[in-house]
Design a protein around this motif. Structure first.
Motif, short mmCIF file in Angstrom:
data_model
loop_
_atom_site.label_atom_id
_atom_site.label_comp_id
_atom_site.label_asym_id
_atom_site.label_seq_id
_atom_site.Cartn_x
_atom_site.Cartn_y
_atom_site.Cartn_z
N ILE A 1 0.85 -1.19 0.00
CA ILE A 1 0.00 0.00 0.00
C ILE A 1 0.89 1.24 0.00
N ASN A 2 0.41 2.32 -0.60
CA ASN A 2 1.13 3.59 -0.47
C ASN A 2 0.15 4.75 -0.52
N ALA A 3 0.60 5.87 0.06
CA ALA A 3 -0.21 7.08 0.06
C ALA A 3 0.38 8.06 -0.95
N LEU A 4 -0.47 8.51 -1.84
CA LEU A 4 -0.06 9.45 -2.89
C LEU A 4 -0.51 10.85 -2.49
N SER A 5 0.43 11.82 -2.56
CA SER A 5 0.04 13.19 -2.23
C SER A 5 -0.12 14.05 -3.48
N GLY A 6 0.46 13.58 -4.59
CA GLY A 6 0.45 14.39 -5.80
C GLY A 6 1.79 15.09 -6.01
N ALA B 1 -11.03 12.30 4.26
CA ALA B 1 -10.73 12.43 5.70
C ALA B 1 -10.82 13.88 6.13
N ARG B 2 -11.59 14.67 5.38
CA ARG B 2 -11.64 16.11 5.63
C ARG B 2 -12.10 16.43 7.05
N ARG C 1 -0.14 13.56 13.12
CA ARG C 1 -0.79 12.50 13.91
C ARG C 1 -2.05 12.00 13.21
N THR C 2 -2.85 12.91 12.72
CA THR C 2 -4.10 12.49 12.07
C THR C 2 -3.79 11.68 10.82
N PHE C 3 -2.76 12.12 10.09
CA PHE C 3 -2.41 11.40 8.86
C PHE C 3 -1.95 9.98 9.18
N TYR C 4 -0.91 9.87 10.02
CA TYR C 4 -0.31 8.55 10.23
C TYR C 4 -1.10 7.70 11.20
N ALA C 5 -1.26 8.21 12.43
CA ALA C 5 -1.82 7.36 13.48
C ALA C 5 -3.29 7.06 13.21
N ASP C 6 -4.03 8.03 12.70
CA ASP C 6 -5.46 7.79 12.52
C ASP C 6 -5.78 7.26 11.13
N VAL C 7 -5.66 8.12 10.13
CA VAL C 7 -6.23 7.76 8.83
C VAL C 7 -5.40 6.69 8.08
N PHE C 8 -4.13 6.98 7.85
CA PHE C 8 -3.33 6.03 7.06
C PHE C 8 -3.11 4.72 7.85
N GLY C 9 -2.88 4.84 9.16
CA GLY C 9 -2.71 3.66 10.00
C GLY C 9 -3.91 2.72 9.87
N ARG C 10 -5.11 3.32 9.91
CA ARG C 10 -6.33 2.52 9.78
C ARG C 10 -6.40 1.85 8.40
N LEU C 11 -6.07 2.61 7.37
CA LEU C 11 -6.13 2.06 6.01
C LEU C 11 -5.14 0.91 5.83
N VAL C 12 -3.95 1.07 6.41
CA VAL C 12 -2.94 0.01 6.30
C VAL C 12 -3.47 -1.28 6.93
N ARG C 13 -4.01 -1.15 8.14
CA ARG C 13 -4.51 -2.35 8.83
C ARG C 13 -5.67 -2.98 8.06
N GLU C 14 -6.60 -2.13 7.60
CA GLU C 14 -7.78 -2.67 6.88
C GLU C 14 -7.39 -3.35 5.58
#
Ligand code: XMP
Length: 310
Positions: free
Chosen positions: A24-29, A82-83, A105-118
């Motif tokens: 998985i990866n996160a794209l910022s543009g 995730a707005r 924190r919101t990026f890694y611990a909350d949103v992306f962390g959740r996506l990685v696990r899911e």
């Protein structure tokens, strides 16, 4: 350096390492994460899931533009809305470091962390480049241990692996790889843009209304200065207000700063001498944004100023 050979080697490395697993990866543009996305898809196809996290802090039309650009390249990107999470994490914060920490924190611990696990992915592709590593070692950048930031403890949750295919390259090398991969100039030649996005250009609290103001001004600056030859250009919303007159009425309005710099690597910068007619046009347009009645041009070099305001 032979960049075609670099691409072939990294594709082979990713295929061999990920095997029939999932990544998985996160794209910022930005150019780094765009290159990782294109490289990863060339190597792994559907075994790489790419997400674009909409944090509410993007420039006008950016989420749509990024997703469409990759769709044209045959690469599916999932836009994650995730707005609300980002805006509620930023609510009430005015201190620059508090704002930056809330976004990280919101990026890694909350949103992306959740996506990685899911996703079930055990491989994370990350666009770390050599300069990031050097600046972290030199103490210029904060430590970027992505697993720690995701709240994943490699000791406890054995099996997560971070792959950083660009870690031997500097920015110019990344741009060469982008060209080999066929990424369009809209991506490879973009001006730098900070991770905290428009929040780095709002002094004081980040609210939907204040974001709308700086977003509108940013679009105007980017249009007017696209051919300026500047290294970077931006609009900033100040926390102060100033008295003005509109329609024969006094108003206590907002202040936008325009900044355009020459630089080689953003470590030092000098002001760009924008022609007066361009500045006047920008001022006219920016003071047409509701609530904005002053437009200033920032002359300050770096140092003593930084490029961003937050
Ligand atoms: P400063 O404001 O530190 O900016 O003089 C130097 C360069 O770095 C960009 N910048 C960032 N880039 N994450 C990034 O990816 C960040 O948190 C960040 N902060 C600043 C800035 O746009 C300039 O090019």
């Amino acid at each position: 350096m032979n960049y075609q050979a670099f691409v072939d080697e990294q594709v082979a490395f990713l295929r061999q390492t990920v095997g029939d697993g999932l990544a998985i990866n996160a794209l910022s543009g930005g150019v780094d994460s765009s290159v990782v996305t294109a490289l990863g898809h060339r190597a792994l196809g559907k075994r790489l899931k790419t997400v674009f996290i909409d944090n509410a802090l993007m420039r006008e039309g950016e989420p749509e533009r990024v997703v469409a650009t990759f769709a044209d390249l045959g690469i599916p990107v999932e836009r994650v809305d995730a707005r609300r999470e980002f805006l509620s994490a930023l609510k009430g914060l005015t201190d620059p470091e508090d704002k930056r920490n809330a976004i990280t924190r919101t990026f890694y611990a909350d949103v992306f962390g959740r996506l990685v696990r899911e996703s079930g992915a055990k491989f994370l592709l990350h666009g770390t480049i050599l300069t990031d590593i050097e600046e972290t070692v030199a103490g210029i950048k904060r430590q970027h241990n992505i697993l720690a930031q995701l709240g994943i403890d490699p000791q406890k949750e054995y099996g997560y692996q971070v792959l950083e295919p660009l870690k031997t390259l500097r920015k110019d090398g990344v741009r060469e790889v982008a060209r080999v991969l066929g990424l369009p100039p809209g991506i490879t030649e973009r001006i730098p843009f900070p991770g905290p996005a428009l929040a780095a250009r709002i002094v004081g609290e980040v609210t939907p209304e204040r974001l709308a103001t700086v977003r509108a001004a940013t679009a105007m600056v980017e249009e007017e200065l696209a051919d300026s030859g500047a290294f970077q250009y931006m609009a900033v919303l100040l926390e102060d207000k100033a008295t003005g007159i509109r329609n024969n009425r006094r108003e206590f309005g907002q202040i936008i700063v325009v900044r355009a710099i020459h630089s080689v690597d953003a470590r030092e910068a000098t002001v760009v001498e924008i022609p007066w007619p361009t500045l006047h046009r920008l001022c006219r347009r920016i003071t047409g944004i509701p609530g904005v009645n002053r437009c200033l041009y920032d002359l300050t070099p770096k140092p003593p100023a930084t490029v961003e305001y937050v």
